[in-house]
Design a protein around this motif. Structure first.
Motif, short mmCIF file in Angstrom:
data_model
loop_
_atom_site.label_atom_id
_atom_site.label_comp_id
_atom_site.label_asym_id
_atom_site.label_seq_id
_atom_site.Cartn_x
_atom_site.Cartn_y
_atom_site.Cartn_z
N PRO A 1 65.18 91.62 31.47
CA PRO A 1 65.28 91.86 32.91
C PRO A 1 65.46 93.34 33.26
N LEU A 2 66.08 94.13 32.38
CA LEU A 2 66.24 95.55 32.65
C LEU A 2 64.90 96.27 32.57
N ILE A 3 64.12 95.95 31.55
CA ILE A 3 62.88 96.69 31.35
C ILE A 3 61.88 96.45 32.47
N VAL A 4 61.87 95.23 33.05
CA VAL A 4 60.88 94.97 34.09
C VAL A 4 61.20 95.75 35.36
N ILE A 5 62.47 96.07 35.59
CA ILE A 5 62.82 96.94 36.72
C ILE A 5 62.25 98.33 36.50
N LEU A 6 62.51 98.88 35.32
CA LEU A 6 62.04 100.23 35.02
C LEU A 6 60.52 100.31 34.99
N GLU A 7 59.86 99.28 34.46
CA GLU A 7 58.41 99.26 34.44
C GLU A 7 57.84 99.32 35.86
N ALA A 8 58.45 98.56 36.78
CA ALA A 8 57.97 98.54 38.15
C ALA A 8 58.14 99.90 38.83
N VAL A 9 59.31 100.50 38.66
CA VAL A 9 59.58 101.78 39.31
C VAL A 9 58.68 102.86 38.72
N GLU A 10 58.52 102.88 37.40
CA GLU A 10 57.66 103.87 36.75
C GLU A 10 56.22 103.75 37.27
N ALA A 11 55.74 102.50 37.40
CA ALA A 11 54.37 102.29 37.86
C ALA A 11 54.19 102.74 39.31
N LEU A 12 55.16 102.44 40.16
CA LEU A 12 55.06 102.85 41.56
C LEU A 12 55.15 104.37 41.71
N LEU A 13 55.99 104.99 40.90
CA LEU A 13 56.08 106.45 40.94
C LEU A 13 54.76 107.08 40.51
N ALA B 1 63.00 88.16 51.40
CA ALA B 1 62.32 89.22 50.65
C ALA B 1 62.15 88.82 49.19
N ILE B 2 63.16 88.17 48.62
CA ILE B 2 63.04 87.68 47.24
C ILE B 2 62.00 86.58 47.17
N ALA B 3 62.05 85.64 48.13
CA ALA B 3 61.10 84.54 48.14
C ALA B 3 59.66 85.04 48.27
N ALA B 4 59.45 86.07 49.08
CA ALA B 4 58.10 86.62 49.24
C ALA B 4 57.61 87.24 47.94
N ALA B 5 58.49 87.96 47.23
CA ALA B 5 58.09 88.55 45.95
C ALA B 5 57.82 87.47 44.91
N ARG C 1 57.71 92.49 35.94
CA ARG C 1 57.39 93.80 36.52
C ARG C 1 56.69 93.64 37.86
N ASP C 2 55.73 92.72 37.93
CA ASP C 2 54.98 92.52 39.17
C ASP C 2 55.89 92.02 40.29
N PHE C 3 56.88 91.21 39.94
CA PHE C 3 57.84 90.75 40.95
C PHE C 3 58.54 91.94 41.60
N HIS C 4 59.04 92.86 40.79
CA HIS C 4 59.76 94.00 41.34
C HIS C 4 58.83 94.94 42.11
N VAL C 5 57.60 95.08 41.66
CA VAL C 5 56.63 95.87 42.42
C VAL C 5 56.44 95.26 43.80
N ALA C 6 56.25 93.94 43.85
CA ALA C 6 56.06 93.26 45.13
C ALA C 6 57.30 93.37 46.01
N LEU C 7 58.47 93.22 45.40
CA LEU C 7 59.72 93.32 46.17
C LEU C 7 59.86 94.70 46.80
N ILE C 8 59.65 95.74 46.01
CA ILE C 8 59.84 97.11 46.51
C ILE C 8 58.77 97.46 47.53
N ARG C 9 57.52 97.04 47.28
CA ARG C 9 56.46 97.29 48.26
C ARG C 9 56.72 96.59 49.58
N GLY C 10 57.36 95.43 49.51
CA GLY C 10 57.58 94.63 50.72
C GLY C 10 58.77 95.05 51.55
N LEU C 11 59.54 96.03 51.08
CA LEU C 11 60.71 96.46 51.85
C LEU C 11 60.27 97.08 53.18
N SER C 12 61.08 96.88 54.20
CA SER C 12 60.77 97.45 55.51
C SER C 12 61.98 98.19 56.06
#
Length: 436
Positions: free
Chosen positions: A110-122, A358-362, A425-436
């Motif tokens: 679970p830790l690595i998928v957070i970092l993977e998402a942030v690294e990809a978005l950056l 927001a979690i449900a949408a991701a 990773r894709d879940f966290h990408v979707a979550l972060i992209r969906g923030l408003s």
């Protein structure tokens, strides 16, 4: 997915660093250095603070001054015996797309998928709509203070997170009997934790001439009185809400039954308690004897003896009320009850509203066939410290886990599949992209 999946290779390297409390601080520092190597964009673009020796806090500044999101994980792991595993549990073996080893699920996966998402978005030059914090603790398994210190640090800065997500539930198949399909189990709260020690005393002497009840006799009688029925069943709102959602996925007579249970917390408590095991643990405070001590020789009556109990408290119970109830149920004033450690159950975060949505949408963007479903987490996590600063604290590791995998957590044969890591990773990408 092949064994050469980049995310699998990176997780394998994380697992090969044995971040176990009793192995000393060197492994933990090696892990911090490894993160710097594996995620250079995270370390170049986010502000990092060391909070205590084991806490890492990253701040990703967003486009607007709004309450932030906190994504949590921990990088310490429990010990593992190589003789039980039939392989090196810290070898990080990759086989047919599966990453094996201690921490694959709890909690380096679970830790690595957070970092993977942030690294990809950056890498895309993306900026979130609001601040995103990454909070990683290094002593969750030993009930350390890293996460507490991070929470207090944010509190002192006047930060009130809009959403907090830590480890917890996963994407599972048929979460209840006679249900079909997958559910993303999102913990909206967690049970409390108490360690109680029962101590009895008696006159020591030679075992060849016993006189009256010994300390062990008194404890044995007390233990017999402390069955699962010490605490009355009562279903938290999170459980009836879970039943309400899963009733639509039930088949046969289970559909009206789950619908009926969803409307009655009392009936749910009685039915789940009768089922025993995990269902019973969802609706009542559990008590289990875990350690015993006493005596110095086979032919000597001990002066003192003790038994240690582990209790997991249902919402509505407290450490103090549980200790009082145990003392009353023993009906023996000569047995002393002491609280070794304890924390009350957390509040329940809402299973609806913008943060949960927001979690449900991701989840929907990543696992289109899974239903976001609230539940009560039975284990303790670092996120319990964040209820003091946020009303929206949830527990969800966005990985697919079978019953066998869930049983391997703190057990033998822990492993995760690389495609599941990519989904996380894709879940966290979707979550972060969906923030408003």
């Amino acid at each position: 997915m092949t064994a050469s999946s980049p995310i699998a290779e990176r997780l394998s390297r994380m697992i090969r660093i044995p971040t176990v409390a009793d192995r000393g601080p060197e492994a933990f520092e090696q892990f911090v250095v490894l993160l710097e190597e594996l995620y250079p964009k995270v370390h170049a673009s986010l502000e990092r603070e060391r909070i205590t020796e084991r806490g890492l806090l990253f701040r990703w500044r967003g486009a607007a001054e709004k309450d932030p999101v906190v994504l949590m994980a921990h990088y310490d792991v429990v010990p593992a015996n190589a003789d039980e595993w039939d392989e090196d549990p810290f070898g990080g073996r990759i086989d047919h797309g599966w990453v094996h080893g201690r921490g694959a699920l709890d909690d380096k996966g679970p830790l690595i998928v957070i970092l993977e998402a942030v690294e990809a978005l950056l890498a895309e030059g993306f900026t979130p709509a609001r601040d995103v914090y990454l909070s990683f603790g290094g002593n969750e398994e030993t009930y350390g203070d890293a996460a507490l210190a991070i929470s207090e640090h944010l509190d002192n800065a006047g930060i009130r997170p809009w959403l907090v997500i830590d480890e917890g539930g996963a994407v599972v198949e048929a979460p209840l009997p006679f249900t079909r399909g997958r559910a993303a189990m999102i913990g909206v709260g967690e049970k409390g934790l108490v360690t109680l020690r029962l101590t009895a005393s008696s006159d020591p002497g030679h075992a060849s001439a016993p006189h009256g009840q010994s300390a062990i006799d008194r404890l044995a009688r007390a233990v017999r009185r402390l069955s699962s029925r010490v605490f009355r069943p009562r279903a938290p709102l999170a459980i009836t809400r879970m039943l309400q959602i899963l009733a639509d996925r039930a088949v046969g007579p289970a559909r009206p039954l789950y619908g009926l249970l969803a409307r009655s917390r009392i009936l749910t408590g009685l039915v789940f308690a009768a089922l025993g095991g995990e269902p019973a643990a969802l609706v009542r405070t559990t008590i289990a004897a875990t350690l015993q001590d006493g005596g110095s020789a086979a032919n000597v009556l001990p002066a003192t003896a003790s038994v240690t109990f582990n209790l997991r408290l249902i919402p509505g119970e407290t450490v103090e009320s549980a200790a009082r109830r145990v003392a009353r149920r023993m009906r023996d004033a000569s047995v002393r009850v002491s609280v070794e450690e304890g924390s009350d159950p957390t509040p329940l975060s809402p299973a609806d509203g913008p943060a949960f949505d927001a979690i449900a949408a991701a989840v929907g963007a990543t696992y289109s066939d899974a239903t976001a479903t609230p539940y009560l987490m039975m284990q303790a996590s670092d996120s319990r410290h964040f209820h003091a600063i946020s009303p929206h604290v949830y527990r969800f590791a966005p990985l697919e886990m079978s019953a066998e995998q869930r049983a391997s957590i703190h057990g033998v044969g822990e492993r995760v599949e690389a495609p599941s890591l990519e989904k996380g990773r894709d879940f966290h990408v979707a979550l972060i992209r969906g923030l408003s």
